[in-house]
Design a protein around this motif. Structure first.
Motif, mmCIF file in Angstrom:
data_model
loop_
_atom_site.group_PDB
_atom_site.id
_atom_site.type_symbol
_atom_site.label_atom_id
_atom_site.label_comp_id
_atom_site.label_asym_id
_atom_site.label_seq_id
_atom_site.Cartn_x
_atom_site.Cartn_y
_atom_site.Cartn_z
ATOM 1 N N CYS A 58 -19.614 21.699 11.297
ATOM 2 C CA CYS A 58 -18.355 21.937 11.786
ATOM 3 C C CYS A 58 -18.245 21.851 13.205
ATOM 4 O O CYS A 58 -16.992 21.593 13.563
ATOM 5 C CB CYS A 58 -17.640 23.443 11.011
ATOM 6 N N LEU A 61 -16.573 18.709 14.214
ATOM 7 C CA LEU A 61 -15.341 17.980 13.497
ATOM 8 C C LEU A 61 -13.931 18.539 14.266
ATOM 9 O O LEU A 61 -14.117 19.303 15.191
ATOM 10 C CB LEU A 61 -15.201 19.071 12.079
ATOM 11 N N ASP A 65 -9.745 17.323 10.499
ATOM 12 C CA ASP A 65 -10.748 17.086 9.691
ATOM 13 C C ASP A 65 -10.641 18.001 8.485
ATOM 14 O O ASP A 65 -10.265 19.091 8.804
ATOM 15 C CB ASP A 65 -12.153 16.824 10.162
ATOM 16 N N ILE A 67 -12.277 19.993 5.178
ATOM 17 C CA ILE A 67 -13.740 20.489 4.336
ATOM 18 C C ILE A 67 -13.401 20.784 3.055
ATOM 19 O O ILE A 67 -12.260 21.669 2.709
ATOM 20 C CB ILE A 67 -14.614 21.253 5.069
ATOM 21 N N SER A 69 -15.320 23.557 -0.131
ATOM 22 C CA SER A 69 -16.361 24.329 0.121
ATOM 23 C C SER A 69 -16.888 24.477 -1.448
ATOM 24 O O SER A 69 -16.526 23.854 -2.264
ATOM 25 C CB SER A 69 -16.193 25.600 0.591
ATOM 26 N N HIS A 76 -18.546 28.558 5.436
ATOM 27 C CA HIS A 76 -17.668 27.257 5.898
ATOM 28 C C HIS A 76 -16.351 27.557 6.313
ATOM 29 O O HIS A 76 -15.910 27.144 7.215
ATOM 30 C CB HIS A 76 -17.608 26.297 4.527
ATOM 31 N N SER A 77 -15.731 28.587 5.804
ATOM 32 C CA SER A 77 -14.432 28.947 6.041
ATOM 33 C C SER A 77 -14.555 29.512 7.679
ATOM 34 O O SER A 77 -13.604 29.052 8.493
ATOM 35 C CB SER A 77 -13.636 30.143 5.089
ATOM 36 N N LYS A 80 -14.791 26.531 10.181
ATOM 37 C CA LYS A 80 -13.786 25.557 10.289
ATOM 38 C C LYS A 80 -12.816 26.327 10.883
ATOM 39 O O LYS A 80 -11.758 25.615 11.307
ATOM 40 C CB LYS A 80 -13.514 24.960 8.833
ATOM 41 N N CYS A 82 -11.323 29.611 9.881
ATOM 42 C CA CYS A 82 -10.330 30.468 9.300
ATOM 43 C C CYS A 82 -10.263 31.975 10.078
ATOM 44 O O CYS A 82 -11.600 32.263 10.485
ATOM 45 C CB CYS A 82 -10.828 30.769 8.086
ATOM 46 N N MET A 115 -9.346 23.472 5.961
ATOM 47 C CA MET A 115 -10.028 24.224 4.903
ATOM 48 C C MET A 115 -9.479 24.143 3.837
ATOM 49 O O MET A 115 -8.478 24.894 3.391
ATOM 50 C CB MET A 115 -10.585 25.706 5.219
#
Length: 326
Positions: A58, A61, A65, A67, A69, A76-77, A80, A82, A115
């Protein structure tokens, strides 16, 4: 190789990457503890031990962009972008959560930061990311779609179809397979027929490589190449990142497929935060990294208090946000 790559990043980039990994680590550790109190509803799947994968990808990115998950989506959140308060409140099921307490741990989403959401469907992110990649190509804005899947998800037919479509349409897509050794409790060496996720993916006609998923710099460099390729109109890529999850498949999993000794050795030898510290070089001091960790711990503590003190959703909200209308 990873040590030679580290100086390519500025000090600010290195500090930001470490902060994101620390946010994931301490967020997950605190959720692990809070889940034991019984305040958190639903299933929890923790990402600790795999921080370098989410952040390594990430950090390459753009906010625009997108993603997709997995059920193990907290990392991941956070990577990116969050909000930690909103995420914690969502996990607690509170109205102030990113999805007003309706998504919970397995369905956290925030379209404002790209996200698309965690996903309880195994392998569910791949077709969503391909759709996002098609949108990026159609609009000509240079945006890409990234799908995170596990070793178990790598066996899903929808994932195969998504990779094939991405190749056929030459889409700006990136498929990340986080091989943490187990699909729930089934070993990847048993469940992956070919025994090689990256090589199997390459059979669809796209570049595929393996990296050490505990080494931020190795992941970051592989993702950089794949992202540049996608933005240049050269199509999709695959990265298989080998890492180790520190907790059970879900909170409450007895984890009988690993001994306590094996798990202790994994934490000792494969800690992404420790590996980052060892490879970061002279641009960043241990004191600076210590300060980040202390600050992040406080930030996570504050997020828990925010969630705990937030209101429950009102009953009249039950039927809102159920269907999208266009």
């Amino acid at each position: 190789m990873a040590q030679r790559q580290a100086p390519q990043l500025t000090k600010e980039q290195l500090l930001h990457a470490f902060r994101k990994m620390a946010e994931i680590r301490y967020f997950e550790e605190r959720v692990h503890l809070e889940n034991q109190s019984g305040e958190i509803p639903g299933f929890i799947h923790l990402y600790a031990g795999q921080e370098a994968v989410a952040v390594g990808v990430c950090e390459n990115l753009r906010p625009t962009d997108v993603i997709g998950s997995t059920h193990r989506g907290h990392g991941h959140s956070i990577a990116k972008g969050c909000d930690l308060d909103g995420m914690m409140a969502e996990i607690f099921g509170k109205e102030t959560g990113l999805n007003h307490g309706k998504g919970g741990s397995m369905h956290i989403a925030d379209l404002s930061v790209g996200m698309l959401g965690a996903n309880g469907i195994v392998g569910g992110a791949a077709p969503l990311a391909v759709g996002a990649a098609f949108t990026g190509k159609y609009k000509g804005e240079g945006n890409i779609g990234v799908a995170f899947s596990g070793d178990g998800g790598s066996n899903q037919g929808t994932v195969f179809e998504a990779m094939n479509m991405a190749v056929v349409l030459k889409l700006p897509a990136l498929f990340i397979f986080e091989n943490n050794g187990f699909g729930e409790a089934t070993g990847a060496d048993f469940a992956v027929g070919s025994g090689d996720i990256a090589a199997r993916a390459a059979g669809f006609g796209l570049p595929a490589e393996k990296v050490d998923g505990t080494d931020f710099f190795a992941v970051h460099e592989a993702a950089r190449r794949a992202v540049e390729r996608a933005r240049a109109g050269e199509g999709p890529s695959v990265i298989e990142a080998k890492a180790y999850r520190w907790y059970g498949h879900f909170e409450g999993d007895p984890g009988l497929y690993r001994t306590k000794e094996q798990l202790a050795e994994i934490k000792k030898a494969n800690d992404p935060l420790r590996i980052f510290r060892e490879k970061v070089g002279r641009k960043v001091t241990a004191k600076e990294l210590d300060a980040i960790e202390a600050d992040v711990r406080q930030q996570v503590d504050d997020a828990v208090e925010f969630a705990r003190n937030s209101p429950w959703p009102s009953p009249d909200e039950l039927t809102t946000d159920v269907y999208a209308s266009y």
